[in-house]
Write a protein that holds these residues in place. Sequence first.
Motif, PDB file in Angstrom:
ATOM      1  N   ASN A   1     -12.212  -2.690   8.729  1.00 44.28           N
ATOM      2  CA  ASN A   1     -12.668  -1.392   8.227  1.00 44.28           C
ATOM      3  C   ASN A   1     -11.585  -0.810   7.305  1.00 44.28           C
ATOM      4  OD1 ASN A   1     -10.673  -0.262   9.846  1.00 44.28           O
ATOM      5  ND2 ASN A   1     -12.081   0.125  11.534  1.00 44.28           N
ATOM      6  N   HIS A   2     -11.906   0.310   6.648  1.00 44.93           N
ATOM      7  CA  HIS A   2     -10.996   0.842   5.624  1.00 44.93           C
ATOM      8  C   HIS A   2      -9.632   1.215   6.229  1.00 44.93           C
ATOM      9  CE1 HIS A   2     -10.016   2.420   1.716  1.00 44.93           C
ATOM     10  NE2 HIS A   2      -9.739   3.618   2.215  1.00 44.93           N
ATOM     11  N   GLU A   3      -9.643   1.773   7.457  1.00 47.58           N
ATOM     12  CA  GLU A   3      -8.381   2.212   8.072  1.00 47.58           C
ATOM     13  C   GLU A   3      -7.481   1.004   8.359  1.00 47.58           C
ATOM     14  OE1 GLU A   3     -11.383   3.531   9.010  1.00 47.58           O
ATOM     15  OE2 GLU A   3     -10.856   5.341   7.865  1.00 47.58           O
ATOM     16  N   ASN A   4      -8.067  -0.053   8.908  1.00 46.47           N
ATOM     17  CA  ASN A   4      -7.247  -1.237   9.194  1.00 46.47           C
ATOM     18  C   ASN A   4      -6.806  -1.932   7.917  1.00 46.47           C
ATOM     19  OD1 ASN A   4      -6.657  -1.880  12.069  1.00 46.47           O
ATOM     20  ND2 ASN A   4      -8.827  -1.326  12.195  1.00 46.47           N
ATOM     21  N   PHE A   5      -7.669  -1.855   6.901  1.00 46.79           N
ATOM     22  CA  PHE A   5      -7.286  -2.381   5.597  1.00 46.79           C
ATOM     23  C   PHE A   5      -6.034  -1.643   5.104  1.00 46.79           C
ATOM     24  CE2 PHE A   5      -7.221  -1.788   1.056  1.00 46.79           C
ATOM     25  CZ  PHE A   5      -7.377  -3.077   0.563  1.00 46.79           C
ATOM     26  N   LEU A   6      -6.086  -0.298   5.123  1.00 49.85           N
ATOM     27  CA  LEU A   6      -4.945   0.487   4.611  1.00 49.85           C
ATOM     28  C   LEU A   6      -3.695   0.302   5.464  1.00 49.85           C
ATOM     29  CD1 LEU A   6      -6.383   3.927   3.430  1.00 49.85           C
ATOM     30  CD2 LEU A   6      -5.560   2.033   2.044  1.00 49.85           C
ATOM     31  N   SER A   7      -3.908   0.113   6.763  1.00 45.86           N
ATOM     32  CA  SER A   7      -2.754  -0.067   7.649  1.00 45.86           C
ATOM     33  C   SER A   7      -1.938  -1.299   7.213  1.00 45.86           C
ATOM     34  CB  SER A   7      -3.242  -0.202   9.100  1.00 45.86           C
ATOM     35  OG  SER A   7      -2.154  -0.340   9.966  1.00 45.86           O
ATOM     36  N   GLY A   8      -2.624  -2.405   6.972  1.00 45.88           N
ATOM     37  CA  GLY A   8      -1.915  -3.604   6.513  1.00 45.88           C
ATOM     38  C   GLY A   8      -1.375  -3.447   5.102  1.00 45.88           C
ATOM     39  N   PHE A   9      -2.125  -2.713   4.289  1.00 41.92           N
ATOM     40  CA  PHE A   9      -1.732  -2.525   2.886  1.00 41.92           C
ATOM     41  C   PHE A   9      -0.362  -1.829   2.802  1.00 41.92           C
ATOM     42  CE2 PHE A   9      -2.455  -0.701  -1.452  1.00 41.92           C
ATOM     43  CZ  PHE A   9      -2.790  -1.876  -2.099  1.00 41.92           C
ATOM     44  N   ALA A  10      -0.071  -0.960   3.793  1.00 42.57           N
ATOM     45  CA  ALA A  10       1.224  -0.257   3.789  1.00 42.57           C
ATOM     46  C   ALA A  10       2.381  -1.250   3.856  1.00 42.57           C
ATOM     47  CB  ALA A  10       1.296   0.722   4.963  1.00 42.57           C
ATOM     48  N   GLU A  11       2.224  -2.296   4.667  1.00 40.12           N
ATOM     49  CA  GLU A  11       3.312  -3.295   4.766  1.00 40.12           C
ATOM     50  C   GLU A  11       3.435  -4.063   3.440  1.00 40.12           C
ATOM     51  OE1 GLU A  11       5.527  -3.560   7.137  1.00 40.12           O
ATOM     52  OE2 GLU A  11       4.605  -2.757   8.963  1.00 40.12           O
ATOM     53  N   MET A  12       2.330  -4.223   2.733  1.00 35.90           N
ATOM     54  CA  MET A  12       2.402  -4.886   1.421  1.00 35.90           C
ATOM     55  C   MET A  12       3.149  -3.989   0.424  1.00 35.90           C
ATOM     56  SD  MET A  12      -1.503  -6.372   1.424  1.00 35.90           S
ATOM     57  CE  MET A  12      -1.448  -7.273  -0.114  1.00 35.90           C
ATOM     58  N   LEU A  13       2.821  -2.680   0.463  1.00 34.61           N
ATOM     59  CA  LEU A  13       3.544  -1.747  -0.421  1.00 34.61           C
ATOM     60  C   LEU A  13       5.046  -1.806  -0.124  1.00 34.61           C
ATOM     61  CD1 LEU A  13       1.150   1.356  -0.183  1.00 34.61           C
ATOM     62  CD2 LEU A  13       1.481  -0.124  -2.173  1.00 34.61           C
ATOM     63  N   LYS A  14       5.367  -1.913   1.162  1.00 35.79           N
ATOM     64  CA  LYS A  14       6.777  -2.013   1.555  1.00 35.79           C
ATOM     65  C   LYS A  14       7.433  -3.236   0.901  1.00 35.79           C
ATOM     66  CE  LYS A  14       8.017  -4.176   5.226  1.00 35.79           C
ATOM     67  NZ  LYS A  14       8.013  -4.625   6.635  1.00 35.79           N
ATOM     68  N   HIS A  15       6.718  -4.364   0.927  1.00 34.58           N
ATOM     69  CA  HIS A  15       7.297  -5.573   0.322  1.00 34.58           C
ATOM     70  C   HIS A  15       7.597  -5.346  -1.157  1.00 34.58           C
ATOM     71  CE1 HIS A  15       5.317  -8.022   3.752  1.00 34.58           C
ATOM     72  NE2 HIS A  15       6.586  -7.803   4.021  1.00 34.58           N
ATOM     73  N   GLY A  16       6.670  -4.663  -1.841  1.00 28.22           N
ATOM     74  CA  GLY A  16       6.905  -4.357  -3.258  1.00 28.22           C
ATOM     75  C   GLY A  16       8.113  -3.453  -3.424  1.00 28.22           C
ATOM     76  N   LEU A  17       8.168  -2.405  -2.625  1.00 30.86           N
ATOM     77  CA  LEU A  17       9.259  -1.430  -2.793  1.00 30.86           C
ATOM     78  C   LEU A  17      10.634  -2.048  -2.543  1.00 30.86           C
ATOM     79  CD1 LEU A  17       7.608   1.744  -1.200  1.00 30.86           C
ATOM     80  CD2 LEU A  17       8.281   1.438  -3.596  1.00 30.86           C
ATOM     81  N   ILE A  18      10.721  -2.960  -1.580  1.00 28.55           N
ATOM     82  CA  ILE A  18      12.053  -3.523  -1.269  1.00 28.55           C
ATOM     83  C   ILE A  18      12.410  -4.726  -2.134  1.00 28.55           C
ATOM     84  CG2 ILE A  18      12.082  -2.704   1.140  1.00 28.55           C
ATOM     85  CD1 ILE A  18      11.500  -5.681   1.950  1.00 28.55           C
ATOM     86  N   ALA A  19      11.391  -5.386  -2.730  1.00 31.94           N
ATOM     87  CA  ALA A  19      11.725  -6.675  -3.349  1.00 31.94           C
ATOM     88  C   ALA A  19      11.168  -6.920  -4.746  1.00 31.94           C
ATOM     89  CB  ALA A  19      11.257  -7.813  -2.429  1.00 31.94           C
ATOM     90  N   ASP A  20      10.132  -6.183  -5.180  1.00 30.75           N
ATOM     91  CA  ASP A  20       9.496  -6.581  -6.434  1.00 30.75           C
ATOM     92  C   ASP A  20       8.692  -5.398  -6.998  1.00 30.75           C
ATOM     93  OD1 ASP A  20       7.905  -7.660  -8.425  1.00 30.75           O
ATOM     94  OD2 ASP A  20       7.520  -9.531  -7.361  1.00 30.75           O
ATOM     95  N   ALA A  21       9.317  -4.688  -7.955  1.00 31.01           N
ATOM     96  CA  ALA A  21       8.696  -3.474  -8.493  1.00 31.01           C
ATOM     97  C   ALA A  21       7.369  -3.777  -9.187  1.00 31.01           C
ATOM     98  CB  ALA A  21       9.662  -2.793  -9.467  1.00 31.01           C
ATOM     99  N   ASP A  22       7.291  -4.926  -9.870  1.00 34.72           N
ATOM    100  CA  ASP A  22       6.056  -5.279 -10.563  1.00 34.72           C
ATOM    101  C   ASP A  22       4.919  -5.491  -9.554  1.00 34.72           C
ATOM    102  OD1 ASP A  22       4.406  -6.371 -12.786  1.00 34.72           O
ATOM    103  OD2 ASP A  22       4.533  -8.172 -11.531  1.00 34.72           O
ATOM    104  N   TYR A  23       5.226  -6.160  -8.463  1.00 35.72           N
ATOM    105  CA  TYR A  23       4.241  -6.371  -7.399  1.00 35.72           C
ATOM    106  C   TYR A  23       3.786  -5.014  -6.840  1.00 35.72           C
ATOM    107  CZ  TYR A  23       2.428  -7.837  -2.815  1.00 35.72           C
ATOM    108  OH  TYR A  23       1.644  -8.025  -1.694  1.00 35.72           O
ATOM    109  N   TYR A  24       4.727  -4.105  -6.619  1.00 32.93           N
ATOM    110  CA  TYR A  24       4.385  -2.763  -6.119  1.00 32.93           C
ATOM    111  C   TYR A  24       3.404  -2.078  -7.081  1.00 32.93           C
ATOM    112  CZ  TYR A  24       4.669   2.145  -4.946  1.00 32.93           C
ATOM    113  OH  TYR A  24       4.325   3.433  -4.633  1.00 32.93           O
TER     114      TYR A  24
END
Length: 357
Positions: free
Chosen positions: A167-190
């Motif tokens: 569902n949308h909430e669980n989708f966004l929950s995982g998406f936050a960890e993806m945003l984290k990966h961008g912020l710590i390691a790859d600005a273009d990915y973010y």
Amino acid sequence: MQEIAEQCRVFASDDLVADLSNLLTQYPQQAVFLLADEGSFAACADILKSIPHFDACRTIVIAQGDDNKNIDTVARVWQFLSDNGATRKSVLVNLGGGMPCDLGGFCASTFKRGIDFVNIPTTILAQVDASLGGKTGFNLGSLKNEIGVFSVAKAVVISPVFLKTLNHENFLSGFAEMLKHGLIADADYYNRLIAFDTFEPDYDKLHGLVCESIKIKNRVVEADPKENGLRKALNFGHTFGHAFETLQMRRHTPILHGYAVAYGMMCELIMSRNLRNLDPHFCEQACVDMSLLYGPLQVSEDDIDELVELMHHDKKNDGRGINFSLIPQAGQVEVNIVVERSEIEKALRDFLVINFS
Ligand code: GLY
């Protein structure tokens, strides 16, 4: 099936039935055990039905939710394996989100001093974070993941077919960890993640992004498997995030882990601006983008003392004070930053302004 992350043994599958059948041929049929939580079993087990090894395999379904990630459930799984003749040659296949993967990985790693386990993560959160990297364990009372061992899965099999079950909430929950990966390691990915349509996701594109996240996490784990240094980068957003998560749990208004991490990242972006010269425009835009995605958190000035108290108990601290991983710029991270209480309160107050605007 293509190996996309060697250290974490992650394989991306575009034909789950064929790939799992192949993977499991190395085990006799009676050696395969399946563990799933109720929700994942109901939503996802059908997808596995046509795999011969799962046909008559012994299956344990555990109650879902973090409340059940405890020693009683661990003991039930050990007993089940024992009663059903599991040997050191058996394999435990964990199906579901972070909870069954963490707990199942722990049960397998300790049963008869360790049997193989395979994770089939069915949520984004588990695909990009919880199921890979060797952290297994369970909660001790309210202390999250207090007991556990590092133990790498024999394989982590990632398939896009499960992403559509979220569902949308669980989708966004995982998406936050993806945003984290961008912020710590790859600005273009973010930036590509921020531009992604989360309301009408293109699932092929999403699978590609999930694989990018896995590769980022794999690189970090490869450099520091036991979290002595660099792996702490993955805790970005989690010092505040865990405090928010526990506060909401105490109030019986629990929030999903990724939501707590998103609010935590907003606080830690503000702290990065205040203490590490993160570009203020980037900080503001990222906070606005995340608050649009995640909405407001029910928290106020009156909660600041309790939140700081909770952060003091975080197991990431080393006795010197409250420990943070901060980003001097998008795509870069600095770990082991001990921050004074006044700065923590300042970041929380700034966050509250954005949270309610
Ligand atoms: N979930 C953070 C880590 O695996 O280190």
